[in-house]
Enzyme design. Structure first.
Site, PDB file in Angstrom:
ATOM      1  N   CYS A 113       0.819  -1.226   0.000  1.00 29.16           N
ATOM      2  CA  CYS A 113       0.000   0.000   0.000  1.00 29.16           C
ATOM      3  C   CYS A 113       0.849   1.270   0.000  1.00 29.16           C
ATOM      4  O   CYS A 113       0.361   2.341  -0.348  1.00 29.16           O
ATOM      5  CB  CYS A 113      -0.936   0.007   1.199  1.00 29.16           C
ATOM      6  SG  CYS A 113      -2.002  -1.429   1.240  1.00 29.16           S
ATOM      7  N   HIS A 253      -3.594   7.179   2.762  1.00 23.34           N
ATOM      8  CA  HIS A 253      -3.974   5.887   2.180  1.00 23.34           C
ATOM      9  C   HIS A 253      -5.339   5.512   2.750  1.00 23.34           C
ATOM     10  O   HIS A 253      -5.574   5.628   3.956  1.00 23.34           O
ATOM     11  CB  HIS A 253      -2.921   4.847   2.567  1.00 23.34           C
ATOM     12  CG  HIS A 253      -3.323   3.447   2.256  1.00 23.34           C
ATOM     13  ND1 HIS A 253      -3.876   3.090   1.044  1.00 23.34           N
ATOM     14  CD2 HIS A 253      -3.255   2.311   3.001  1.00 23.34           C
ATOM     15  CE1 HIS A 253      -4.123   1.791   1.068  1.00 23.34           C
ATOM     16  NE2 HIS A 253      -3.762   1.295   2.239  1.00 23.34           N
ATOM     17  N   ASN A 283     -10.065  -0.259   0.152  1.00 20.14           N
ATOM     18  CA  ASN A 283      -8.599  -0.181   0.129  1.00 20.14           C
ATOM     19  C   ASN A 283      -8.090  -0.699  -1.224  1.00 20.14           C
ATOM     20  O   ASN A 283      -8.179  -1.893  -1.500  1.00 20.14           O
ATOM     21  CB  ASN A 283      -8.049  -1.020   1.291  1.00 20.14           C
ATOM     22  CG  ASN A 283      -6.531  -1.016   1.361  1.00 20.14           C
ATOM     23  OD1 ASN A 283      -5.851  -0.536   0.454  1.00 20.14           O
ATOM     24  ND2 ASN A 283      -6.003  -1.547   2.445  1.00 20.14           N
TER      25      ASN A 283
HETATM   26  N1  COA Z   1     -18.517  -8.908   9.565  1.00 21.78           N
HETATM   27  C1  COA Z   1     -18.912  -9.188  10.803  1.00 21.78           C
HETATM   28  N2  COA Z   1     -18.074  -9.573  11.786  1.00 21.78           N
HETATM   29  C2  COA Z   1     -16.773  -9.655  11.464  1.00 21.78           C
HETATM   30  C3  COA Z   1     -16.291  -9.375  10.186  1.00 21.78           C
HETATM   31  C4  COA Z   1     -17.214  -8.994   9.201  1.00 21.78           C
HETATM   32  N3  COA Z   1     -16.863  -8.689   7.938  1.00 21.78           N
HETATM   33  N4  COA Z   1     -14.951  -9.542  10.174  1.00 21.78           N
HETATM   34  C5  COA Z   1     -14.587  -9.906  11.407  1.00 21.78           C
HETATM   35  N5  COA Z   1     -15.694  -9.982  12.200  1.00 21.78           N
HETATM   36  C6  COA Z   1     -15.769 -10.347  13.612  1.00 21.78           C
HETATM   37  C7  COA Z   1     -14.598 -11.181  14.080  1.00 21.78           C
HETATM   38  O1  COA Z   1     -14.796 -12.529  13.772  1.00 21.78           O
HETATM   39  C8  COA Z   1     -14.610 -10.908  15.559  1.00 21.78           C
HETATM   40  O2  COA Z   1     -15.590 -11.704  16.138  1.00 21.78           O
HETATM   41  P1  COA Z   1     -15.367 -12.355  17.596  1.00 21.78           P
HETATM   42  O3  COA Z   1     -15.204 -11.179  18.536  1.00 21.78           O
HETATM   43  O4  COA Z   1     -16.625 -13.147  17.808  1.00 21.78           O
HETATM   44  O5  COA Z   1     -14.118 -13.169  17.476  1.00 21.78           O
HETATM   45  C9  COA Z   1     -15.084  -9.454  15.658  1.00 21.78           C
HETATM   46  O6  COA Z   1     -15.712  -9.175  14.388  1.00 21.78           O
HETATM   47  C10 COA Z   1     -13.966  -8.469  15.911  1.00 21.78           C
HETATM   48  O7  COA Z   1     -12.895  -8.752  15.024  1.00 21.78           O
HETATM   49  P2  COA Z   1     -11.625  -7.843  14.977  1.00 21.78           P
HETATM   50  O8  COA Z   1     -10.674  -8.401  13.943  1.00 21.78           O
HETATM   51  O9  COA Z   1     -11.093  -7.598  16.346  1.00 21.78           O
HETATM   52  O10 COA Z   1     -12.272  -6.474  14.426  1.00 21.78           O
HETATM   53  P3  COA Z   1     -11.612  -5.065  14.228  1.00 21.78           P
HETATM   54  O11 COA Z   1     -12.335  -4.046  14.957  1.00 21.78           O
HETATM   55  O12 COA Z   1     -10.120  -5.130  14.378  1.00 21.78           O
HETATM   56  O13 COA Z   1     -11.928  -4.804  12.675  1.00 21.78           O
HETATM   57  C11 COA Z   1     -10.760  -4.840  10.602  1.00 21.78           C
HETATM   58  C12 COA Z   1     -11.417  -5.664  11.674  1.00 21.78           C
HETATM   59  C13 COA Z   1     -10.145  -5.798   9.575  1.00 21.78           C
HETATM   60  C14 COA Z   1     -11.808  -3.978   9.931  1.00 21.78           C
HETATM   61  C15 COA Z   1      -9.663  -3.951  11.234  1.00 21.78           C
HETATM   62  O14 COA Z   1      -8.854  -4.719  12.077  1.00 21.78           O
HETATM   63  C16 COA Z   1      -8.791  -3.276  10.230  1.00 21.78           C
HETATM   64  O15 COA Z   1      -9.252  -2.494   9.426  1.00 21.78           O
HETATM   65  N6  COA Z   1      -7.485  -3.504  10.322  1.00 21.78           N
HETATM   66  C17 COA Z   1      -6.526  -2.848   9.482  1.00 21.78           C
HETATM   67  C18 COA Z   1      -6.558  -3.490   8.160  1.00 21.78           C
HETATM   68  C19 COA Z   1      -5.793  -2.708   7.189  1.00 21.78           C
HETATM   69  O16 COA Z   1      -5.906  -1.532   7.109  1.00 21.78           O
HETATM   70  N7  COA Z   1      -5.014  -3.437   6.405  1.00 21.78           N
HETATM   71  C20 COA Z   1      -4.332  -2.920   5.330  1.00 21.78           C
HETATM   72  C21 COA Z   1      -3.244  -2.046   5.778  1.00 21.78           C
HETATM   73  S1  COA Z   1      -2.678  -1.277   4.345  1.00 21.78           S
END
Ligand code: COA
Length: 326
Positions: A113, A253, A283
């Site tokens: 990214c 980004h 993204n």
């Molecule tokens: N819909 C519903 N629930 C979802 C889900 C979805 N699409 N994806 C994950 N969950 C659930 C998980 O299973 C978890 O459930 P649990 O508590 O029963 O285990 C819960 O939601 C929380 O998951 P978590 O991973 O802690 O959520 P989060 O708040 O961290 O959000 C992202 C997840 C991926 C949106 C977030 O971590 C993120 O954006 N991270 C950065 C990613 C990024 O920018 N990457 C590229 C960098 S360039």
């Protein structure tokens, strides 16, 4: 002092729109969850047969048109991508052929990214040294083909697209004031596409284990991204002796709205001075910053003399920033 300036910008987004409601039919998720956690409402996905070089081509044509230049005027093409058409030849060479940019050298740059800002860094250095005169820097990604559509924690995040800029030398104050690039390979396992390379060459086994698709530790990535980007933005302003209040626009980004809000908050910048299009495209990795820059220019959000901060964070890990005076 010689520096590079952005002569023109261009972008291209595929026509197919996939909404959060569409994803509700594929994985166990909801529009509310995706919107709350990421800020994304929809993303663009390529049509059958469209590859990264096709998106790069359209974005480059748009930039060339705005610059009133011909492809033969370009002497270097850098394509930032981690989803190129094929391992080799480079997507940059395929783009060079499509454009008919017969005077250009061409290579790909892989910094996930952060790739587009890494590309600006390289192009800026080559222009400052006098080695190149007109450089086309493109960020082009087709993440949809490497997305695990069974994994709800990643498939909601990504989209396809391309953005391009044309750089040329200037002795004026307008242009790229500074670029900053960083990496930490110790955290490579946070976001990766483990299969298909020389580490785990493509085989029946790699496919059955779904190693040819993106893996991400979302929550850990989120925390590192917030911490790193807050520091990166402040450092970049400090190195240019600028106060956040002097900044006209932050173009981050577009990975997650909450990450962007945290960076803006740390800088004390109101969200009105932050460019957002994550709701429309998700993204798009290396394409995200140049698409946003092009849309900001077209929307009249970038004016003569403005200070603009670009920043990105991604797989590698890599992170990068650029301070522009428009
Ligand atoms: N819909 C519903 N629930 C979802 C889900 C979805 N699409 N994806 C994950 N969950 C659930 C998980 O299973 C978890 O459930 P649990 O508590 O029963 O285990 C819960 O939601 C929380 O998951 P978590 O991973 O802690 O959520 P989060 O708040 O961290 O959000 C992202 C997840 C991926 C949106 C977030 O971590 C993120 O954006 N991270 C950065 C990613 C990024 O920018 N990457 C590229 C960098 S360039």
């Amino acid at each position: 002092m010689l520096r590079a300036r952005i002569l023109a910008t261009g972008s291209y987004l595929p026509e197919n729109i996939v909404t959060n409601q569409d994803l509700e039919n594929i994985v166990d998720t909801t529009d509310d969850w995706i919107t709350d956690r990421t800020g994304i409402k929809e993303r663009r996905i390529v049509s059958d047969g469209q590859a990264a070089s096709d998106l790069a081509f359209e974005a480059s044509l748009a930039a060339l048109k705005k610059a009133q230049l011909k492809p033969k005027d370009i002497d270097l093409i850098i394509v930032a991508t981690v989803t190129g058409d094929m391992p080799f030849p480079s997507t940059a060479c395929l783009l060079q052929a499509k454009l008919g940019a017969k005077n250009a050298a061409a290579f790909d740059l892989g910094a996930a990214c952060s790739g587009f800002i890494y590309g600006l860094h390289v192009a800026n250095g080559l222009i400052r040294s006098g080695m190149h005169q007109r450089v086309l820097v493109v960020g082009a990604e087709v993440l949809s083909k490497f997305t695990d559509w069974q994994d709800r924690s990643t498939c909601i995040l990504f989209g396809d697209g391309a953005g391009a800029v044309i750089l040329e030398p200037t002795k004026e104050k307008h242009g790229i004031w500074s670029t900053h690039i960083y990496s930490d390979g110790n955290l490579s396992d946070l976001i990766m596409l483990p299969g298909g390379g020389s580490h785990a060459a493509c085989s029946r086994e790699t496919i059955l284990k779904r190693l040819h698709l993106i893996k991400m530790k979302g929550n850990e990535t989120f925390k590192v991204a917030v911490r790193t980007l807050e520091e990166l933005a402040s450092d970049t302003l400090e190195k240019n002796n600028l106060d956040p209040a002097q900044l006209s626009l932050l173009i981050p980004h577009q990975a997650n709205l909450r990450i962007i809000q945290a960076t803006a908050k740390r800088l004390g910048m109101p969200m009105e001075k932050v460019f957002l299009n994550i709701q429309k495209y998700g993204n798009t990795s290396a394409a995200s910053v140049p698409i946003a820059l092009d849309e900001a220019v077209d929307a009249g959000r970038v004016k003569d003399g403005d200070y603009i901060l670009l920043e990105a964070f991604g797989g590698g890990l890599t992170w990068a920033s650029a301070l522009l005076r428009w």
